[in-house]
Motif scaffolding. Sequence first.
Motif, PDB file in Angstrom:
ATOM      1  N   UNK A 129       0.838  -1.282  -0.089  1.00  0.00           N
ATOM      2  CA  UNK A 129       0.004   0.051   0.043  1.00  0.00           C
ATOM      3  C   UNK A 129       0.848   1.343   0.004  1.00  0.00           C
ATOM      4  N   UNK A 130       2.111   1.224  -0.160  1.00  0.00           N
ATOM      5  CA  UNK A 130       2.877   2.441  -0.158  1.00  0.00           C
ATOM      6  C   UNK A 130       3.050   2.816  -1.677  1.00  0.00           C
ATOM      7  N   UNK A 131       2.602   4.150  -2.039  1.00  0.00           N
ATOM      8  CA  UNK A 131       2.606   4.544  -3.339  1.00  0.00           C
ATOM      9  C   UNK A 131       3.978   4.735  -3.924  1.00  0.00           C
ATOM     10  N   UNK A 132       4.991   5.303  -3.198  1.00  0.00           N
ATOM     11  CA  UNK A 132       6.187   5.618  -3.547  1.00  0.00           C
ATOM     12  C   UNK A 132       7.062   4.966  -2.731  1.00  0.00           C
ATOM     13  N   UNK A 133       8.171   4.197  -2.982  1.00  0.00           N
ATOM     14  CA  UNK A 133       9.227   3.438  -2.291  1.00  0.00           C
ATOM     15  C   UNK A 133      10.534   4.376  -2.158  1.00  0.00           C
ATOM     16  N   UNK A 134      10.837   4.409  -0.973  1.00  0.00           N
ATOM     17  CA  UNK A 134      12.160   5.168  -0.554  1.00  0.00           C
ATOM     18  C   UNK A 134      13.158   4.243   0.036  1.00  0.00           C
ATOM     19  N   UNK A 135      14.201   4.725  -0.170  1.00  0.00           N
ATOM     20  CA  UNK A 135      15.587   3.885   0.074  1.00  0.00           C
ATOM     21  C   UNK A 135      15.251   3.639   1.607  1.00  0.00           C
TER      22      UNK A 135
ATOM     23  N   UNK B 222      15.281  -0.495   3.247  1.00  0.00           N
ATOM     24  CA  UNK B 222      16.166  -0.703   4.465  1.00  0.00           C
ATOM     25  C   UNK B 222      15.373  -1.304   5.617  1.00  0.00           C
ATOM     26  N   UNK B 223      14.383  -0.513   5.785  1.00  0.00           N
ATOM     27  CA  UNK B 223      13.717  -1.251   6.875  1.00  0.00           C
ATOM     28  C   UNK B 223      12.812  -2.428   6.740  1.00  0.00           C
ATOM     29  N   UNK B 224      12.328  -2.590   5.578  1.00  0.00           N
ATOM     30  CA  UNK B 224      11.742  -3.863   5.045  1.00  0.00           C
ATOM     31  C   UNK B 224      12.581  -4.975   5.200  1.00  0.00           C
ATOM     32  N   UNK B 225      13.983  -4.954   4.835  1.00  0.00           N
ATOM     33  CA  UNK B 225      15.040  -5.930   4.851  1.00  0.00           C
ATOM     34  C   UNK B 225      15.287  -6.245   6.342  1.00  0.00           C
ATOM     35  N   UNK B 226      15.373  -5.304   7.249  1.00  0.00           N
ATOM     36  CA  UNK B 226      15.738  -5.560   8.648  1.00  0.00           C
ATOM     37  C   UNK B 226      14.473  -6.031   9.191  1.00  0.00           C
ATOM     38  N   UNK B 227      13.227  -5.958   8.858  1.00  0.00           N
ATOM     39  CA  UNK B 227      12.128  -6.355   9.503  1.00  0.00           C
ATOM     40  C   UNK B 227      11.852  -7.900   9.147  1.00  0.00           C
ATOM     41  N   UNK B 228      12.354  -8.193   7.757  1.00  0.00           N
ATOM     42  CA  UNK B 228      12.128  -9.636   7.368  1.00  0.00           C
ATOM     43  C   UNK B 228      13.282 -10.321   8.053  1.00  0.00           C
ATOM     44  N   UNK B 229      14.425  -9.836   8.092  1.00  0.00           N
ATOM     45  CA  UNK B 229      15.384 -10.603   8.860  1.00  0.00           C
ATOM     46  C   UNK B 229      15.137 -10.681  10.264  1.00  0.00           C
ATOM     47  N   UNK B 230      14.541  -9.599  10.888  1.00  0.00           N
ATOM     48  CA  UNK B 230      14.291  -9.967  12.452  1.00  0.00           C
ATOM     49  C   UNK B 230      12.835 -10.869  12.618  1.00  0.00           C
ATOM     50  N   UNK B 231      12.125 -10.866  11.642  1.00  0.00           N
ATOM     51  CA  UNK B 231      11.078 -11.903  11.715  1.00  0.00           C
ATOM     52  C   UNK B 231      11.378 -13.189  11.535  1.00  0.00           C
TER      53      UNK B 231
END
Length: 194
Positions: free
Chosen positions: A13-19, A23-32
């Motif tokens: 649901x994010x219209x514009x993806x920022x850097x 990074x937060x997505x990658x970190x969140x997936x690793x932590x999960x």
Amino acid sequence: MLGAVLLFINRIFTPELTNSQSRADVLGVILSALLVLTGMLWQQVQARTPDAVELIGEEGFELVTDLPDTVKNELAWASRLLLLNTVTRSIVVVYKGKVILRRGILGQKSEVKPGAILNLVLEKQKAVYLVDVKAYPGKIEFDYLPENTQGIICQPIGFDGAMILGANAPRSYTRQDENWIAGIADKLAVSLEG
């Protein structure tokens, strides 16, 4: 799992993806993933302990006296290593038909009469692991171990001997334990043959 799902929904649901969001997505997936793995490992650790029993017998250390000092030291070192670093609670080493070491919780009988399983181990030169002794009719041949032994490994020592290890919990030896036991048995074989 919930955190990974929420990150995925946020990403959709994010219209514009920022850097920074990448990074937060990658970190969140690793932590999960780490949390899921930690939970699975914790369940394995918790599942092992309830099946453990207190083995019946006296604690002791019996070593034949007619061996060279270097071989005695190797046997003492190897048995101590196994008792401290694996789930092993009882060790019997047989070489050329003679019991040369008993250590840990000792069974009532000190004589080893090779049965079908031990003979198979010596013949095939392959270890046999009885993961839950209650389920095997061949358990009666191991009457020299404590009577309530839960798991047994018979590991060949060269062509003339075997190391019989008893554990106080079923399904308690890992593949890494089995590899260590095989390595120690190979080392003992070299010492005993020399």
